[in-house]
Design an enzyme around this catalytic site. Structure first.
Site, mmCIF file in Angstrom:
data_model
loop_
_atom_site.group_PDB
_atom_site.id
_atom_site.type_symbol
_atom_site.label_atom_id
_atom_site.label_comp_id
_atom_site.label_asym_id
_atom_site.label_seq_id
_atom_site.Cartn_x
_atom_site.Cartn_y
_atom_site.Cartn_z
ATOM 1 N N ARG A 6 -22.814 31.075 6.575
ATOM 2 C CA ARG A 6 -22.035 31.907 5.645
ATOM 3 C C ARG A 6 -23.005 32.842 4.906
ATOM 4 O O ARG A 6 -24.084 32.395 4.485
ATOM 5 C CB ARG A 6 -21.258 31.033 4.637
ATOM 6 C CG ARG A 6 -20.200 30.146 5.317
ATOM 7 C CD ARG A 6 -19.242 29.529 4.322
ATOM 8 N NE ARG A 6 -18.316 30.519 3.790
ATOM 9 C CZ ARG A 6 -17.506 30.276 2.745
ATOM 10 N NH1 ARG A 6 -17.532 29.103 2.135
ATOM 11 N NH2 ARG A 6 -16.684 31.215 2.314
ATOM 12 N N GLN A 63 -7.850 27.784 -2.731
ATOM 13 C CA GLN A 63 -8.768 26.830 -3.386
ATOM 14 C C GLN A 63 -8.271 26.436 -4.777
ATOM 15 O O GLN A 63 -8.530 25.329 -5.243
ATOM 16 C CB GLN A 63 -10.168 27.442 -3.508
ATOM 17 C CG GLN A 63 -10.938 27.574 -2.218
ATOM 18 C CD GLN A 63 -10.785 28.942 -1.599
ATOM 19 O OE1 GLN A 63 -9.771 29.610 -1.795
ATOM 20 N NE2 GLN A 63 -11.767 29.373 -0.838
ATOM 21 N N ASP A 117 -20.928 33.147 -6.536
ATOM 22 C CA ASP A 117 -21.624 32.913 -5.266
ATOM 23 C C ASP A 117 -22.996 33.575 -5.232
ATOM 24 O O ASP A 117 -23.892 33.143 -4.524
ATOM 25 C CB ASP A 117 -20.775 33.395 -4.097
ATOM 26 C CG ASP A 117 -19.625 32.434 -3.881
ATOM 27 O OD1 ASP A 117 -18.599 32.571 -4.571
ATOM 28 O OD2 ASP A 117 -19.790 31.499 -3.073
ATOM 29 N N ASN A 170 -17.999 36.663 -6.382
ATOM 30 C CA ASN A 170 -17.255 35.402 -6.419
ATOM 31 C C ASN A 170 -16.017 35.594 -5.548
ATOM 32 O O ASN A 170 -15.781 36.659 -4.966
ATOM 33 C CB ASN A 170 -16.896 35.019 -7.860
ATOM 34 C CG ASN A 170 -16.373 33.593 -7.970
ATOM 35 O OD1 ASN A 170 -16.975 32.664 -7.424
ATOM 36 N ND2 ASN A 170 -15.246 33.392 -8.623
ATOM 37 N N LYS A 171 -15.207 34.568 -5.464
ATOM 38 C CA LYS A 171 -14.017 34.582 -4.600
ATOM 39 C C LYS A 171 -13.177 35.832 -4.770
ATOM 40 O O LYS A 171 -12.991 36.299 -5.891
ATOM 41 C CB LYS A 171 -13.195 33.318 -4.908
ATOM 42 C CG LYS A 171 -11.939 33.142 -4.100
ATOM 43 C CD LYS A 171 -12.155 33.246 -2.607
ATOM 44 C CE LYS A 171 -13.224 32.301 -2.074
ATOM 45 N NZ LYS A 171 -13.687 32.661 -0.706
HETATM 46 O O1 MRU Z 1 -15.120 30.497 0.080
HETATM 47 P P1 MRU Z 1 -15.499 29.428 -0.906
HETATM 48 O O2 MRU Z 1 -14.418 28.451 -1.175
HETATM 49 O O3 MRU Z 1 -16.816 28.795 -0.563
HETATM 50 O O4 MRU Z 1 -15.732 30.254 -2.264
HETATM 51 C C1 MRU Z 1 -16.057 29.536 -3.419
HETATM 52 C C2 MRU Z 1 -16.171 30.380 -4.622
HETATM 53 O O5 MRU Z 1 -16.007 31.580 -4.590
HETATM 54 C C3 MRU Z 1 -16.608 29.678 -5.885
HETATM 55 O O6 MRU Z 1 -16.005 30.259 -7.005
HETATM 56 C C4 MRU Z 1 -18.130 29.790 -6.004
HETATM 57 O O7 MRU Z 1 -18.735 29.377 -4.830
HETATM 58 C C5 MRU Z 1 -18.656 29.007 -7.145
HETATM 59 S S1 MRU Z 1 -18.574 27.283 -6.849
HETATM 60 C C6 MRU Z 1 -19.309 26.481 -8.126
#
Ligand code: MRU
Length: 343
Positions: A88, A197, A238, A248-249
């Protein structure tokens, strides 16, 4: 505390986050290839959790190696690093953890350690990364709790909880810290299309902890803010660039714009391993584009017609101007982020 990822004998076990909340199923990884697949397919997700998982995967790959000499062992280790780094692209914690494992390997090799000694040092380093992550989350919770009013309605996006880390969480760590400090907290969890999520994971964790939680669809946040229903926003990250721009997401940017429009504080909570001073700003952060099927389908139900083009960027960037403060394990950073992050 939720068991996100753990050793079971010499295998790695993780809760299958694709199946929650309907089923609590565990996946066992017996090889580095299985660990890489688990990260890619979102059995485990969340920036700190995939970093921890990659480190444990490298220790597992080393432990399973049949190499007798350091030359072959080193070649295998390097190949495993490349494999895990290809899973990723956005969360910098993945690359940070792999770098820490590489450094540990290099230290051992420089000291002339045998294959067995290298194996055990990699396991110790991976376990340290795991345990440090839990400690960082607890520190984030302790630093962030004073920012939460005695009674607070907190909106969060995606899952930055125990499931996204080795335990306790970052954004949810702040919420847990506030609850432990005696605040009366209720949480609005954005469902977080398309992977859900928020609805599936954040709500599951918080309900288990007995924290008042309301799930909303992503497009409800603005109306609820306008009605005065949100006191603060806290999200995870992230990757945080050198100027404070934060990936972030997908959907986080929208929430940040809405928070600013309504005068609501917008906090980012993340461990230091999420901060990437080598990336100047948000434009330089690689954004993962995931499979169209995550958008066209929910489970086996088709939502969008065949023939329509689909976009599925998994992350967005929130410009630093929209961020009130960044809550880290080392303390709270406020603007100007570029100077304060460097310091
Ligand atoms: O695609 P994901 O579920 O890995 O994305 C996660 C996020 O965007 C979280 O907000 C981020 O990783 C912070 S987790 C402490």
């Amino acid at each position: 505390m939720l068991p996100t990822i753990a050793w079971q004998d010499s295998d790695i076990v993780m809760i299958d986050q694709r199946k929650l909340p309907a089923a609590e199923v565990y996946v066992t990884c017996r090889s580095v290839n299985e660990v890489a697949k688990a990260i890619k397919t979102m059995v485990i997700r969340g920036a700190p959790a995939i970093g921890v998982c990659a480190a444990m995967g490298l220790a597992l790959g080393a432990a399973r190696s049949k190499a007798t000499g350091t030359k072959q062992f080193t070649t295998e280790f390097q190949r495993n690093c490349e494999l895990l780094a290809s899973t990723r692209p956005t969360a910098v914690n993945l690359f940070w953890a792999i770098e820490r494992m590489k450094q540990s390997f290099a230290d051992g090799a420089l000291a002339g350690e045998s294959v067995d000694q290298l194996k055990s040092r990699l396991r110790i380093t991976a376990d340290g990364i795991h345990d440090d992550d839990v400690a960082s989350c607890r520190a984030i919770g302790a630093h962030g709790a004073p920012l939460v009013p005695a009674e607070a309605r907190i909106l969060t996006h995606c899952n930055a909880g125990a499931l996204a880390t080795a335990g306790y969480g970052t954004a949810l760590g702040v919420i847990r810290g506030a609850v432990e400090a005696g605040c009366k907290v209720s949480v609005l969890a954005d469902e977080t299309r398309p992977f859900l999520q928020g609805a599936r994971l954040t709500a599951w964790e918080l309900v288990k902890d007995g924290i008042d939680t309301t799930v909303i669809t992503d497009n409800m946040a603005g109306a609820i803010m306008r009605q005065g229903g949100v006191d603060l926003v806290v999200v995870g990250a992230d990757r945080i660039a050198a100027n404070g721009d934060t990936a972030n997401k997908i959907g986080t940017y929208t929430v940040a714009v809405l928070a600013q429009a309504h005068g609501i504080p917008f906090y980012v909570a993340a461990p230091w391993s999420t901060i990437d001073l080598a990336t100047a700003d948000g434009d330089a952060i690689p954004i993962e584009e995931r499979d169209a099927r995550e958008v066209t389908h929910v489970g086996s139900t088709q939502l969008a017609p065949e023939g329509a083009s689909i976009r599925n960027p998994s992350f967005d960037v929130t410009p630093h101007q929209l961020i009130t403060a960044i809550i880290t394990d080392r303390g709270i950073l406020r603007p100007p982020f570029i100077e304060n992050l460097r310091a």
